[in-house]
Write a protein that holds these residues in place. Structure first.
Motif, PDB file in Angstrom:
ATOM      1  N   LYS A 156       8.385   0.593  -6.205  1.00  0.00           N
ATOM      2  CA  LYS A 156       8.132   1.391  -5.001  1.00  0.00           C
ATOM      3  C   LYS A 156       8.803   2.758  -5.102  1.00  0.00           C
ATOM      4  O   LYS A 156       8.194   3.785  -4.862  1.00  0.00           O
ATOM      5  CB  LYS A 156       8.663   0.629  -3.782  1.00  0.00           C
ATOM      6  CG  LYS A 156       7.781   0.749  -2.550  1.00  0.00           C
ATOM      7  CD  LYS A 156       8.243  -0.199  -1.452  1.00  0.00           C
ATOM      8  CE  LYS A 156       9.092   0.524  -0.413  1.00  0.00           C
ATOM      9  NZ  LYS A 156       9.791  -0.402   0.473  1.00  0.00           N
ATOM     10  N   ASP A 157      10.101   2.739  -5.458  1.00  0.00           N
ATOM     11  CA  ASP A 157      10.852   3.991  -5.493  1.00  0.00           C
ATOM     12  C   ASP A 157      12.042   3.829  -6.436  1.00  0.00           C
ATOM     13  O   ASP A 157      13.119   3.425  -6.035  1.00  0.00           O
ATOM     14  CB  ASP A 157      11.328   4.329  -4.069  1.00  0.00           C
ATOM     15  CG  ASP A 157      11.974   5.710  -4.009  1.00  0.00           C
ATOM     16  OD1 ASP A 157      12.220   6.295  -5.091  1.00  0.00           O
ATOM     17  OD2 ASP A 157      12.212   6.196  -2.900  1.00  0.00           O
ATOM     18  N   ASN A 158      11.813   4.165  -7.686  1.00  0.00           N
ATOM     19  CA  ASN A 158      12.828   3.919  -8.709  1.00  0.00           C
ATOM     20  C   ASN A 158      14.083   4.768  -8.489  1.00  0.00           C
ATOM     21  O   ASN A 158      15.206   4.301  -8.681  1.00  0.00           O
ATOM     22  CB  ASN A 158      12.236   4.172 -10.100  1.00  0.00           C
ATOM     23  CG  ASN A 158      13.132   3.620 -11.200  1.00  0.00           C
ATOM     24  OD1 ASN A 158      13.973   2.769 -10.937  1.00  0.00           O
ATOM     25  ND2 ASN A 158      12.971   4.127 -12.404  1.00  0.00           N
ATOM     26  N   LEU A 159      13.881   6.012  -8.048  1.00  0.00           N
ATOM     27  CA  LEU A 159      15.035   6.889  -7.834  1.00  0.00           C
ATOM     28  C   LEU A 159      15.950   6.307  -6.758  1.00  0.00           C
ATOM     29  O   LEU A 159      17.174   6.271  -6.921  1.00  0.00           O
ATOM     30  CB  LEU A 159      14.579   8.298  -7.444  1.00  0.00           C
ATOM     31  CG  LEU A 159      15.717   9.287  -7.131  1.00  0.00           C
ATOM     32  CD1 LEU A 159      16.624   9.473  -8.330  1.00  0.00           C
ATOM     33  CD2 LEU A 159      15.156  10.644  -6.691  1.00  0.00           C
ATOM     34  N   TRP A 160      15.336   5.805  -5.682  1.00  0.00           N
ATOM     35  CA  TRP A 160      16.162   5.237  -4.617  1.00  0.00           C
ATOM     36  C   TRP A 160      16.926   4.001  -5.116  1.00  0.00           C
ATOM     37  O   TRP A 160      18.089   3.812  -4.788  1.00  0.00           O
ATOM     38  CB  TRP A 160      15.336   4.909  -3.371  1.00  0.00           C
ATOM     39  CG  TRP A 160      16.113   4.061  -2.394  1.00  0.00           C
ATOM     40  CD1 TRP A 160      15.808   2.801  -2.002  1.00  0.00           C
ATOM     41  CD2 TRP A 160      17.340   4.405  -1.738  1.00  0.00           C
ATOM     42  NE1 TRP A 160      16.763   2.329  -1.145  1.00  0.00           N
ATOM     43  CE2 TRP A 160      17.723   3.290  -0.967  1.00  0.00           C
ATOM     44  CE3 TRP A 160      18.162   5.530  -1.735  1.00  0.00           C
ATOM     45  CZ2 TRP A 160      18.891   3.264  -0.184  1.00  0.00           C
ATOM     46  CZ3 TRP A 160      19.321   5.515  -0.974  1.00  0.00           C
ATOM     47  CH2 TRP A 160      19.674   4.404  -0.212  1.00  0.00           C
ATOM     48  N   LEU A 164      20.803   3.472  -4.927  1.00  0.00           N
ATOM     49  CA  LEU A 164      21.348   2.309  -4.226  1.00  0.00           C
ATOM     50  C   LEU A 164      22.382   1.573  -5.090  1.00  0.00           C
ATOM     51  O   LEU A 164      23.474   1.243  -4.628  1.00  0.00           O
ATOM     52  CB  LEU A 164      20.197   1.374  -3.839  1.00  0.00           C
ATOM     53  CG  LEU A 164      20.555   0.133  -3.028  1.00  0.00           C
ATOM     54  CD1 LEU A 164      19.562  -0.030  -1.890  1.00  0.00           C
ATOM     55  CD2 LEU A 164      20.514  -1.126  -3.869  1.00  0.00           C
ATOM     56  N   ILE A 165      22.052   1.360  -6.364  1.00  0.00           N
ATOM     57  CA  ILE A 165      22.977   0.649  -7.250  1.00  0.00           C
ATOM     58  C   ILE A 165      24.248   1.472  -7.473  1.00  0.00           C
ATOM     59  O   ILE A 165      25.358   0.948  -7.407  1.00  0.00           O
ATOM     60  CB  ILE A 165      22.283   0.300  -8.595  1.00  0.00           C
ATOM     61  CG1 ILE A 165      21.157  -0.701  -8.340  1.00  0.00           C
ATOM     62  CG2 ILE A 165      23.286  -0.272  -9.589  1.00  0.00           C
ATOM     63  CD1 ILE A 165      20.283  -0.981  -9.544  1.00  0.00           C
ATOM     64  N   SER A 166      24.076   2.786  -7.673  1.00  0.00           N
ATOM     65  CA  SER A 166      25.257   3.643  -7.818  1.00  0.00           C
ATOM     66  C   SER A 166      26.100   3.627  -6.553  1.00  0.00           C
ATOM     67  O   SER A 166      27.322   3.643  -6.610  1.00  0.00           O
ATOM     68  CB  SER A 166      24.840   5.090  -8.111  1.00  0.00           C
ATOM     69  OG  SER A 166      24.322   5.176  -9.400  1.00  0.00           O
TER      70      SER A 166
ATOM     71  N   LEU B 206      24.239   3.368   3.216  1.00  0.00           N
ATOM     72  CA  LEU B 206      23.760   4.035   4.429  1.00  0.00           C
ATOM     73  C   LEU B 206      23.859   5.554   4.282  1.00  0.00           C
ATOM     74  O   LEU B 206      22.905   6.293   4.563  1.00  0.00           O
ATOM     75  CB  LEU B 206      24.603   3.550   5.620  1.00  0.00           C
ATOM     76  CG  LEU B 206      24.062   3.889   6.998  1.00  0.00           C
ATOM     77  CD1 LEU B 206      22.808   3.059   7.270  1.00  0.00           C
ATOM     78  CD2 LEU B 206      25.116   3.607   8.064  1.00  0.00           C
ATOM     79  N   ALA B 207      25.035   6.008   3.813  1.00  0.00           N
ATOM     80  CA  ALA B 207      25.245   7.451   3.635  1.00  0.00           C
ATOM     81  C   ALA B 207      24.249   8.010   2.618  1.00  0.00           C
ATOM     82  O   ALA B 207      23.649   9.064   2.831  1.00  0.00           O
ATOM     83  CB  ALA B 207      26.674   7.709   3.181  1.00  0.00           C
ATOM     84  N   SER B 208      24.059   7.251   1.514  1.00  0.00           N
ATOM     85  CA  SER B 208      23.139   7.719   0.473  1.00  0.00           C
ATOM     86  C   SER B 208      21.710   7.791   1.000  1.00  0.00           C
ATOM     87  O   SER B 208      20.954   8.692   0.673  1.00  0.00           O
ATOM     88  CB  SER B 208      23.171   6.782  -0.733  1.00  0.00           C
ATOM     89  OG  SER B 208      24.443   6.778  -1.288  1.00  0.00           O
TER      90      SER B 208
END
Lengths: 236, 222
Positions: A156-160, A164-166, B206-208
């Protein structure tokens, strides 16, 4: 019957040896399978060997506090059971809390109470064992589902997903950095020192292309930071 | 159809996971039967209930926090061998960085697995040597002169690890850092850091998310 004769019995040594041998076998199995697959998908031998070497080097020093924890637990719980507990999932803090809980549930004041009976020791063993399996059980039951969710997100959204993992990683980093900043003293000086050393090493490896140094940068920075902690402690 | 690498790792991971869980339970069972010692059932249930109340939610949160970072096969292994925050996560994250691979890719998954396997074997060997040589080693590693070094291992580790990654992606780091510093100015959280890892993970995400929606994070490399 003295509980320590139970706690130090060869039976527990034997059971522990079997479990720990299994875990070593499992680690080697995962290592070989991953290595083989790595070659298939084009990871170079050099890269994977670097990962092995730097991981072994890095792991030596943070393992020493585990041995210190073992030394601390042995007088209370005998030698083999703490050895088992500290070789597998759990942490020193967990083991202590769980052991205290097991003792308190027996109506004792805690782990240091006099007159620890064999029954109390058995209770402590059970509580420490049952309390710790949940992470592993969650993996066994839900890891496939978690992975599916992540893969869906990836499409869906690889950048996100990357962000998220970072973000999860920085959440963890913040927990270990923030409180040290507010506490100050030797821990703060140590943290700032090893941070500065790490940045210095990174600068050197990038500027002068010293590749081997990059692989041990984290270990070096940590160990020099720890050595400086001894120095700061005598200063403050 | 031939099983893929990923399917196989799930199979081995589950199988070995179940084996380890069974063995963890087997140890107290065998000891109790062999020595004929049985704790009173009420004390047993009370102890188990108390410890599970805390550790079931923490364990689930831990899996949700670390599994995306490490990938599945490495996760099966770390939840057997433990020492996540003080060893395996920094170790795997740094190995992935050195090898120039990312989380949630097959390459990343493989390097993380190799890294945590090598780290696990190292720790098991050191703890084993420590147990065998407990008498000669004890005076050395518990020497008062050395304690400041071992007491500050986490600040030393996270100072170096943090500096490297915060420099790289400072935008992602700033909000969780400010929030946790504010919290620890108000209350002392040193004894309950484990509890704050998933909480701060949530704050951080959330912030990200907000920054991402605003388009501030389009050049994040991970």
């Amino acid at each position: 019957m003295d509980y320590l004769s139970v706690a130090n019995s060869s039976l527990i040594y034997i059971l522990g040896s079997i479990l720990i041998l299994f875990i070593v076998f499992q680690s080697f199995l995962f290592l070989f399978k991953a290595y083989k697959r790595g070659l298939q998908i084009g990871l170079t031998k050099e890269k994977m060997k670097i990962a092995i070497k730097s991981s072994i080097t890095f792991s030596i020093v943070p393992s020493i506090p585990i041995v210190i924890a073992l030394i601390a637990m042995v007088p209370k719980l005998g030698t083999p059971f703490p050895w088992i507990r500290l070789s597998i999932i759990g942490s020193f803090q967990y083991e202590l809390i769980a052991a205290e809980t097991g003792a308190k549930a027996m109506g004792l004041e805690g782990l240091n109470a006099v007159g620890l009976s064999p029954e109390a020791f058995a209770n402590i063993m059970w509580v420490m064992s049952i309390g710790i399996v949940w992470g592993l059980l969650t993996c066994v039951l839900f890891l496939k589902k978690i992975e599916k969710g992540l893969n869906k997100q990836k499409k869906k959204d690889n950048l996100w997903l990357t962000i998220l993992i970072s973000s999860l990683f920085f959440g963890m980093i913040s927990v270990f950095v923030g409180p040290v900043i507010t506490t100050g003293g030797v821990p703060l000086l140590t943290m700032v020192s090893s941070a500065a050393i790490m940045l210095g090493i990174s600068f050197i490896t990038e500027k002068f292309k010293v590749k081997w140094l990059k692989n041990f940068a984290l270990s070096f920075s940590m160990i020099i930071g720890m050595a400086l902690a001894i120095f700061y402690n005598t200063m403050l | 159809m031939k099983k893929t690498y990923n399917d196989e790792m799930h199979r081995i991971g589950r199988l070995s996971g179940i084996t380890v869980i069974a063995f963890i339970f087997l140890i107290p069972t065998v000891v109790c039967l062999y020595f004929d010692i049985f704790p009173p059932i009420t004390a047993l249930l009370k102890g188990i209930a108390m410890v599970c109340m805390i550790y079931i939610p923490i364990s689930i949160a831990e899996v949700l926090t670390y599994a995306p970072l490490l990938g599945s096969s490495a996760s099966y292994l770390v939840f057997v061998t433990g020492n996540l925050t003080n060893l395996k996560i920094p170790c795997a994250k740094m190995a992935m960085e050195q090898c120039d691979v990312k989380s949630s890719t097959e390459e990343g998954d493989i390097i993380a697995t190799i890294s945590v396997a090598a780290s696990s074997i190292t720790t098991v060997v050191i703890v084993f040597i420590g147990m065998l040589l407990i008498k000669p080693i004890e005076p050395i590693i518990t020497a008062p002169a050395l304690q400041p070094a071992f007491n500050n291992i986490l600040p030393a580790l996270f100072g170096a690890l943090g500096a490297y990654f915060i420099k790289k992606e400072w935008k992602l780091a700033i909000v969780p850092l400010v929030v946790i510093i504010t919290i620890s100015l108000i209350i002392n959280i040193n004894g309950i850091l484990g509890l704050f890892i998933p909480i701060m993970g949530g704050v951080s995400i959330l912030a990200s998310r907000i920054m991402y929606k605003k388009g501030w994070l389009n050049n994040v490399k991970g």
